[in-house]
Write a protein that holds these residues in place. Structure first.
Motif, short mmCIF file in Angstrom:
data_model
loop_
_atom_site.label_atom_id
_atom_site.label_comp_id
_atom_site.label_asym_id
_atom_site.label_seq_id
_atom_site.Cartn_x
_atom_site.Cartn_y
_atom_site.Cartn_z
N ALA A 118 0.74 -1.10 -0.05
CA ALA A 118 0.25 -0.06 -0.04
C ALA A 118 1.01 1.35 0.07
CB ALA A 118 -0.86 0.13 1.06
N GLU A 119 1.90 1.40 0.86
CA GLU A 119 2.87 2.23 0.92
C GLU A 119 3.56 2.64 -0.34
OE1 GLU A 119 6.83 3.10 3.43
OE2 GLU A 119 5.03 2.94 4.62
N HIS A 120 3.79 1.52 -1.11
CA HIS A 120 4.80 1.95 -2.21
C HIS A 120 4.09 1.91 -3.68
CE1 HIS A 120 7.87 0.90 0.56
NE2 HIS A 120 8.69 1.39 -0.10
N PHE A 121 2.79 1.15 -3.53
CA PHE A 121 2.21 0.87 -4.99
C PHE A 121 0.93 1.16 -4.91
CE2 PHE A 121 5.69 -2.12 -4.74
CZ PHE A 121 6.55 -1.62 -5.81
N GLY A 122 0.00 1.10 -3.76
CA GLY A 122 -1.22 1.43 -3.68
C GLY A 122 -1.87 2.87 -3.66
N PRO A 123 -3.17 2.99 -3.31
CA PRO A 123 -3.61 4.52 -3.26
C PRO A 123 -3.41 5.02 -1.84
CG PRO A 123 -5.50 2.76 -3.08
CD PRO A 123 -4.21 1.87 -3.50
N GLY A 124 -2.76 4.41 -1.03
CA GLY A 124 -2.60 5.14 0.26
C GLY A 124 -2.75 4.14 1.28
N PRO A 125 -2.72 4.36 2.72
CA PRO A 125 -2.81 3.71 3.89
C PRO A 125 -4.17 2.79 3.67
CG PRO A 125 -2.17 5.70 4.70
CD PRO A 125 -2.68 5.85 3.09
N VAL A 126 -3.88 1.65 4.13
CA VAL A 126 -5.13 0.41 4.13
C VAL A 126 -6.28 0.98 5.13
CG1 VAL A 126 -5.83 -1.70 4.80
CG2 VAL A 126 -3.45 -1.39 3.72
N SER A 127 -7.58 1.13 4.38
CA SER A 127 -8.80 1.49 4.74
C SER A 127 -10.00 0.63 4.37
CB SER A 127 -8.81 2.97 4.38
OG SER A 127 -9.24 3.04 3.08
N GLN A 128 -9.47 -0.14 3.72
CA GLN A 128 -10.64 -1.18 3.45
C GLN A 128 -10.10 -2.53 3.00
OE1 GLN A 128 -12.67 0.58 -0.32
NE2 GLN A 128 -11.40 -0.98 -1.47
N VAL A 129 -11.06 -3.73 2.98
CA VAL A 129 -10.81 -5.11 2.64
C VAL A 129 -11.65 -5.08 1.41
CG1 VAL A 129 -9.75 -5.75 4.64
CG2 VAL A 129 -12.29 -6.00 4.30
N PRO A 130 -11.34 -6.07 0.51
CA PRO A 130 -12.12 -6.37 -0.61
C PRO A 130 -13.35 -7.44 -0.29
CG PRO A 130 -10.19 -7.70 -0.84
CD PRO A 130 -9.85 -6.82 0.38
N VAL A 131 -14.45 -7.22 -1.09
CA VAL A 131 -15.50 -8.18 -1.01
C VAL A 131 -14.96 -9.59 -1.42
CG1 VAL A 131 -17.80 -8.85 -1.58
CG2 VAL A 131 -17.30 -6.50 -1.15
N PRO A 132 -15.09 -10.57 -0.87
CA PRO A 132 -14.95 -11.86 -1.20
C PRO A 132 -15.80 -12.32 -2.33
CG PRO A 132 -15.44 -12.37 1.11
CD PRO A 132 -15.45 -10.68 0.71
N SER A 133 -15.41 -13.53 -3.06
CA SER A 133 -16.65 -13.82 -3.91
C SER A 133 -15.95 -15.45 -3.84
CB SER A 133 -16.65 -13.47 -5.34
OG SER A 133 -15.24 -13.88 -6.18
N PHE A 134 -17.22 -16.32 -3.99
CA PHE A 134 -16.91 -17.90 -3.68
C PHE A 134 -17.43 -18.65 -4.64
CE2 PHE A 134 -17.75 -15.40 0.24
CZ PHE A 134 -16.58 -15.85 1.08
N ASN A 135 -16.49 -19.78 -5.22
CA ASN A 135 -16.86 -20.48 -6.42
C ASN A 135 -17.54 -21.83 -5.80
OD1 ASN A 135 -16.77 -22.33 -8.41
ND2 ASN A 135 -14.38 -22.81 -8.03
N MET A 136 -19.02 -21.50 -5.79
CA MET A 136 -19.85 -22.55 -5.19
C MET A 136 -19.91 -23.79 -5.98
SD MET A 136 -20.88 -21.08 -2.39
CE MET A 136 -21.11 -19.67 -1.34
#
Length: 426
Positions: free
Chosen positions: A134-152
């Motif tokens: 996040a510090e070197h390549f992302g948009p800034g400090p971590v503030s969210q986690v992604p929504v997971p998706s599931f192969n049912m």
């Protein structure tokens, strides 16, 4: 700047008991980074080369001693004594290999080393790897986690059933938190087993990717069963669907046709069929709708299927040049990020930056089998992506991915779940 003092490789196993390469890197001030390169069950024709031994007497030819030797005897002497610099070190390995697809040293040897370099750098900085990203390549400090998706439900060939679409996916896109997303998805998986048992008159088969084996050759029938399970579980307001068609698996190059419901159909026919499905069911994304080289078909799919994001996996294979071609031809709305496909973290991040610059979605995904402590999770969080692919909510490495998200959210003040409702097209 730290210097690399040792690079050591060994053969270990992935979570499907297939041999893989693990690399351990140590710096002159004692920091250590480890990396291991999983491979998918299906490997696209344009992915970085996986160097295996081909010895039928050991792991049915899947052992990786040659790749281990490539690290210990060629990569290690080249890296030891150099400064720890991820981009420069990755470039050194690419040049050392000297082939377009990393076939001399092995994409698995190079990628495992690249992960170890990343881990060593983040450890030396005193940061979790996702925070370093996040510090070197992302948009800034971590503030969210992604929504997971599931192969049912998993496609493929199961007796008389030939299901052409590889993954039927459910995503808790309207969950209020990562805790809510995981709990509702686990609940749904259990209810789906009940629905499939009633439909089949027996317990459903567990497929090789740990979802349930498809009960029908008809994609629409499978989606109806998923809808029944979603409604019975009481999570219809939270869930949406997605497809990974993996159509290269069902494509016949000689006739230029795809298998669908017992027939052979054209690219245009397949696009029309999936467009109709997208009118009936809420799809967040549709991945690999067409063959990995169907460059004429993908722009048609993007133009005609306006209720879902069209993602390229086998089409793009995390390759910057192929992604650029996809952008220039309006072939996708995003791509699946699998760093092992291209063979270094640096090249994968270059692909990510190009996607961001052209308003495309980057969707990280592990590989079938995979490993515990998969670096794609660090990329998902560090790059602040909206959603990711997690596989079925079963087996250790997949559950660890969910625990990773739960842990990050719990330990990061103010951390929220990504706003997927803001980007869906249905």
């Amino acid at each position: 700047m730290m210097k690399i003092t040792s690079v050591t490789a060994r053969q270990l196993l992935d979570c499907k008991t297939r041999p893989l390469v693990e690399v351990e890197i140590t710096t002159d001030n004692g920091y250590v980074g480890r990396g291991a390169a999983p491979t998918g069950s299906s490997v696209g024709a344009h992915e970085a080369f996986i160097l295996r031994d081909g010895d039928p007497t050991e792991y049915n030819g899947l052992s990786v001693h040659r790749a281990v030797d490539a690290v210990n005897n060629e990569i290690a002497p080249a890296l030891v004594g150099t400064q720890l610099d991820l981009e420069a070190n990755d470039r050194l390995m690419i040049d050392l290999d000297g082939t377009p697809n990393k076939s001399r040293l092995g994409g698995n040897a190079i990628y495992s080393t690249s992960i170890a370099l990343l881990r060593a750098a983040s450890t030396a900085a005193g940061l979790p790897t996702y925070s370093w990203i996040a510090e070197h390549f992302g948009p800034g400090p971590v503030s969210q986690v992604p929504v997971p998706s599931f192969n049912m439900i998993n496609g493929g060939r199961y007796g008389d059933v030939v299901q052409p679409f590889n993954e039927f996916i459910v995503m808790p896109y309207k969950a209020c938190s990562i805790q809510d997303a995981v709990e509702k998805s686990v609940k749904l998986f259990g209810v789906l087993e009940e629905v499939l048992t009633e439909y089949l008159g027996r317990k459903p088969q567990v497929a090789s990717s740990y979802g349930f084996a498809s009960p029908s050759s008809d994609p629409r029938e499978v989606l109806k069963l998923l809808m029944t399970a979603v409604e019975r579980a009481g999570v219809a307001e939270t869930m949406a669907f997605a497809l990974d068609c993996a159509s290269s698996e069902m494509f016949d190059a000689a006739t230029g046709s795809y298998e669908l419901n017992g027939d052979r159909v054209t690219s245009d026919d397949l696009i029309d069929y999936v467009r109709e499905l997208s009118d009936e069911f809420p799809f967040v994304f549709i991945e690999d709708l067409l063959d990995e080289d169907d460059w004429a078909g993908y722009p048609k799919a993007v133009a005609q299927i306006d209720k879902s994001i069209i993602l390229g996996d086998d089409l793009v294979v995390t390759n910057r040049d192929r992604l650029q071609r996809a952008v220039e031809s309006s072939a996708v709305g995003g791509f699946i990020l699998k760093p092992n496909q291209v063979g270094t973290i640096t090249e994968a991040l270059d692909c990510y930056r190009y996607a961001v610059a052209h308003d495309l979605f980057t969707i990280p995904s592990g590989r079938s089998g995979g490993v515990i402590d998969d670096v794609v999770m660090d990329l998902s969080v560090g790059l602040s992506v909206p959603f990711q692919k997690n596989g079925a909510p079963r087996s250790g490495e997949r559950i660890e991915k969910l625990n990773f998200l739960l842990r990050v959210a719990d330990s990061t003040p103010g951390c929220v779940l990504a706003d997927v409702p803001a980007i869906v097209k249905f």
